[in-house]
Design a protein around this motif. Structure first.
Motif, PDB file in Angstrom:
ATOM      1  N   GLY A 108       9.576 -14.176  -0.184  1.00 52.90           N
ATOM      2  CA  GLY A 108       8.691 -14.605  -1.257  1.00 52.90           C
ATOM      3  C   GLY A 108       7.657 -13.549  -1.582  1.00 52.90           C
ATOM      4  N   VAL A 109       7.229 -13.540  -2.834  1.00 56.75           N
ATOM      5  CA  VAL A 109       6.149 -12.664  -3.271  1.00 56.75           C
ATOM      6  C   VAL A 109       4.851 -13.428  -3.081  1.00 56.75           C
ATOM      7  CG1 VAL A 109       5.155 -11.404  -5.208  1.00 56.75           C
ATOM      8  CG2 VAL A 109       7.621 -11.485  -4.920  1.00 56.75           C
ATOM      9  N   ILE A 110       3.971 -12.904  -2.224  1.00 55.68           N
ATOM     10  CA  ILE A 110       2.736 -13.586  -1.886  1.00 55.68           C
ATOM     11  C   ILE A 110       1.666 -13.311  -2.930  1.00 55.68           C
ATOM     12  CG2 ILE A 110       0.958 -13.867  -0.121  1.00 55.68           C
ATOM     13  CD1 ILE A 110       3.804 -14.771   0.659  1.00 55.68           C
ATOM     14  N   GLU A 111       1.516 -12.047  -3.300  1.00 63.44           N
ATOM     15  CA  GLU A 111       0.447 -11.679  -4.223  1.00 63.44           C
ATOM     16  C   GLU A 111       0.828 -10.395  -4.943  1.00 63.44           C
ATOM     17  OE1 GLU A 111      -4.350 -10.855  -3.966  1.00 63.44           O
ATOM     18  OE2 GLU A 111      -3.313 -11.721  -2.271  1.00 63.44           O
ATOM     19  N   THR A 112       0.328 -10.230  -6.165  1.00 65.73           N
ATOM     20  CA  THR A 112       0.531  -8.996  -6.920  1.00 65.73           C
ATOM     21  C   THR A 112      -0.811  -8.504  -7.419  1.00 65.73           C
ATOM     22  OG1 THR A 112       0.857 -10.123  -9.022  1.00 65.73           O
ATOM     23  CG2 THR A 112       2.823  -9.698  -7.702  1.00 65.73           C
ATOM     24  N   ALA A 113      -0.913  -7.192  -7.602  1.00 68.24           N
ATOM     25  CA  ALA A 113      -2.134  -6.592  -8.148  1.00 68.24           C
ATOM     26  C   ALA A 113      -1.738  -5.387  -8.980  1.00 68.24           C
ATOM     27  CB  ALA A 113      -3.081  -6.174  -7.031  1.00 68.24           C
TER      28      ALA A 113
ATOM     29  N   LEU B 120       1.156  -3.358  -7.232  1.00 69.78           N
ATOM     30  CA  LEU B 120       1.300  -3.604  -5.799  1.00 69.78           C
ATOM     31  C   LEU B 120       1.848  -5.013  -5.601  1.00 69.78           C
ATOM     32  CD1 LEU B 120      -2.004  -2.193  -4.299  1.00 69.78           C
ATOM     33  CD2 LEU B 120       0.294  -1.445  -3.737  1.00 69.78           C
ATOM     34  N   TYR B 121       2.831  -5.146  -4.720  1.00 75.36           N
ATOM     35  CA  TYR B 121       3.397  -6.446  -4.378  1.00 75.36           C
ATOM     36  C   TYR B 121       3.243  -6.655  -2.881  1.00 75.36           C
ATOM     37  CZ  TYR B 121       5.725  -6.614  -8.912  1.00 75.36           C
ATOM     38  OH  TYR B 121       5.988  -6.657 -10.247  1.00 75.36           O
TER      39      TYR B 121
ATOM     40  N   ILE C  96       4.851  -8.776  -0.156  1.00 81.34           N
ATOM     41  CA  ILE C  96       6.084  -9.544  -0.004  1.00 81.34           C
ATOM     42  C   ILE C  96       6.173 -10.042   1.425  1.00 81.34           C
ATOM     43  CG2 ILE C  96       8.604  -9.409  -0.090  1.00 81.34           C
ATOM     44  CD1 ILE C  96       8.230  -7.136  -2.114  1.00 81.34           C
ATOM     45  N   ARG C  97       6.530 -11.313   1.612  1.00 79.55           N
ATOM     46  CA  ARG C  97       6.709 -11.873   2.948  1.00 79.55           C
ATOM     47  C   ARG C  97       8.188 -12.157   3.173  1.00 79.55           C
ATOM     48  NH1 ARG C  97       3.199 -16.664   3.924  1.00 79.55           N
ATOM     49  NH2 ARG C  97       1.651 -15.084   4.337  1.00 79.55           N
ATOM     50  N   ARG C  98       8.703 -11.654   4.319  1.00 81.60           N
ATOM     51  CA  ARG C  98      10.067 -11.922   4.727  1.00 81.60           C
ATOM     52  C   ARG C  98      10.046 -12.289   6.195  1.00 81.60           C
ATOM     53  NH1 ARG C  98      13.253  -9.541   7.972  1.00 81.60           N
ATOM     54  NH2 ARG C  98      12.029  -7.638   7.959  1.00 81.60           N
ATOM     55  N   ASP C  99      10.538 -13.468   6.526  1.00 81.42           N
ATOM     56  CA  ASP C  99      10.578 -13.945   7.906  1.00 81.42           C
ATOM     57  C   ASP C  99       9.227 -13.809   8.585  1.00 81.42           C
ATOM     58  OD1 ASP C  99      13.248 -14.607   7.671  1.00 81.42           O
ATOM     59  OD2 ASP C  99      13.945 -12.687   8.460  1.00 81.42           O
ATOM     60  N   ASP C 100       8.172 -14.272   7.954  1.00 82.76           N
ATOM     61  CA  ASP C 100       6.807 -14.269   8.475  1.00 82.76           C
ATOM     62  C   ASP C 100       6.256 -12.872   8.747  1.00 82.76           C
ATOM     63  OD1 ASP C 100       6.666 -17.010   8.306  1.00 82.76           O
ATOM     64  OD2 ASP C 100       7.452 -17.300  10.313  1.00 82.76           O
ATOM     65  N   VAL C 101       6.795 -11.855   8.124  1.00 82.05           N
ATOM     66  CA  VAL C 101       6.263 -10.497   8.199  1.00 82.05           C
ATOM     67  C   VAL C 101       6.012 -10.043   6.770  1.00 82.05           C
ATOM     68  CG1 VAL C 101       6.702  -8.126   8.919  1.00 82.05           C
ATOM     69  CG2 VAL C 101       7.530 -10.008  10.307  1.00 82.05           C
ATOM     70  N   GLU C 102       4.831  -9.477   6.535  1.00 85.83           N
ATOM     71  CA  GLU C 102       4.467  -9.064   5.193  1.00 85.83           C
ATOM     72  C   GLU C 102       4.674  -7.565   5.016  1.00 85.83           C
ATOM     73  OE1 GLU C 102       0.497 -10.467   4.714  1.00 85.83           O
ATOM     74  OE2 GLU C 102       1.138 -12.540   4.482  1.00 85.83           O
ATOM     75  N   HIS C 103       5.036  -7.171   3.787  1.00 86.18           N
ATOM     76  CA  HIS C 103       5.262  -5.777   3.433  1.00 86.18           C
ATOM     77  C   HIS C 103       4.518  -5.509   2.132  1.00 86.18           C
ATOM     78  CE1 HIS C 103       8.542  -5.797   6.373  1.00 86.18           C
ATOM     79  NE2 HIS C 103       8.890  -6.961   5.846  1.00 86.18           N
ATOM     80  N   LEU C 104       3.834  -4.382   2.050  1.00 87.29           N
ATOM     81  CA  LEU C 104       3.102  -3.991   0.850  1.00 87.29           C
ATOM     82  C   LEU C 104       3.901  -2.908   0.145  1.00 87.29           C
ATOM     83  CD1 LEU C 104       0.492  -4.454  -0.747  1.00 87.29           C
ATOM     84  CD2 LEU C 104      -0.527  -2.590   0.569  1.00 87.29           C
ATOM     85  N   VAL C 105       4.291  -3.168  -1.111  1.00 87.90           N
ATOM     86  CA  VAL C 105       5.158  -2.272  -1.867  1.00 87.90           C
ATOM     87  C   VAL C 105       4.488  -1.940  -3.188  1.00 87.90           C
ATOM     88  CG1 VAL C 105       7.440  -2.026  -2.919  1.00 87.90           C
ATOM     89  CG2 VAL C 105       7.183  -3.367  -0.847  1.00 87.90           C
ATOM     90  N   MET C 106       4.508  -0.644  -3.578  1.00 87.57           N
ATOM     91  CA  MET C 106       4.012  -0.235  -4.890  1.00 87.57           C
ATOM     92  C   MET C 106       5.209   0.114  -5.762  1.00 87.57           C
ATOM     93  SD  MET C 106       1.407   2.771  -6.153  1.00 87.57           S
ATOM     94  CE  MET C 106       0.262   2.431  -4.860  1.00 87.57           C
ATOM     95  N   VAL C 107       5.328  -0.583  -6.892  1.00 89.12           N
ATOM     96  CA  VAL C 107       6.464  -0.439  -7.785  1.00 89.12           C
ATOM     97  C   VAL C 107       5.972   0.124  -9.105  1.00 89.12           C
ATOM     98  CG1 VAL C 107       8.294  -1.686  -8.988  1.00 89.12           C
ATOM     99  CG2 VAL C 107       7.633  -2.374  -6.692  1.00 89.12           C
TER     100      VAL C 107
END
Length: 120
Positions: free
Chosen positions: A48-53, A61-62, A64-75
């Protein structure tokens, strides 16, 4: 056989078929096993996408949470960047999100000189 009797017979047949379909549906709902769709709804989503900025007009910036671990991605921009991965809190649980203190500012820097700059 006249026309009125034929119409009444067809209507009765349709009513019996609808009643049987309703009984089958009720039996499956109350006495049948859980369907795969209801099992999927009961299971928590893994992605799921938790937050965007918005960083600027091209980049976003996105979080993203996968299996209770969050990842910060810049697209966006010239390349997509994984900024940070494995963001977790205590015991593998995600940290609660706090509001940012200030706006995100990305400063432009001057281009680096070539690798052979200053060599003779």
């Amino acid at each position: 056989m006249d026309f009125d009797t034929l119409i009444l017979g067809v209507a009765t047949l349709l009513f019996v078929i609808a009643l049987l379909a309703l009984l089958v549906w009720a039996f499956r709902t109350f006495f049948g096993k859980a369907s795969s769709a209801s099992l999927r709804k009961a299971r928590e989503k893994r992605l799921g996408v938790i937050e965007t900025a918005a960083v600027d007009s091209k980049r976003t910036l996105y979080l993203i949470r996968r299996d209770d671990v969050e990842h910060l991605v810049m697209v966006g921009g010239p390349v997509d960047v994984l900024v940070e991965t494995g963001i977790t809190g205590i015991k593998g649980r995600p940290r609660p999100l706090n509001p940012p203190h200030d706006d995100v500012i990305i400063a432009k820097t001057e281009a680096r000189p070539p690798a052979d700059y200053g060599k003779s």
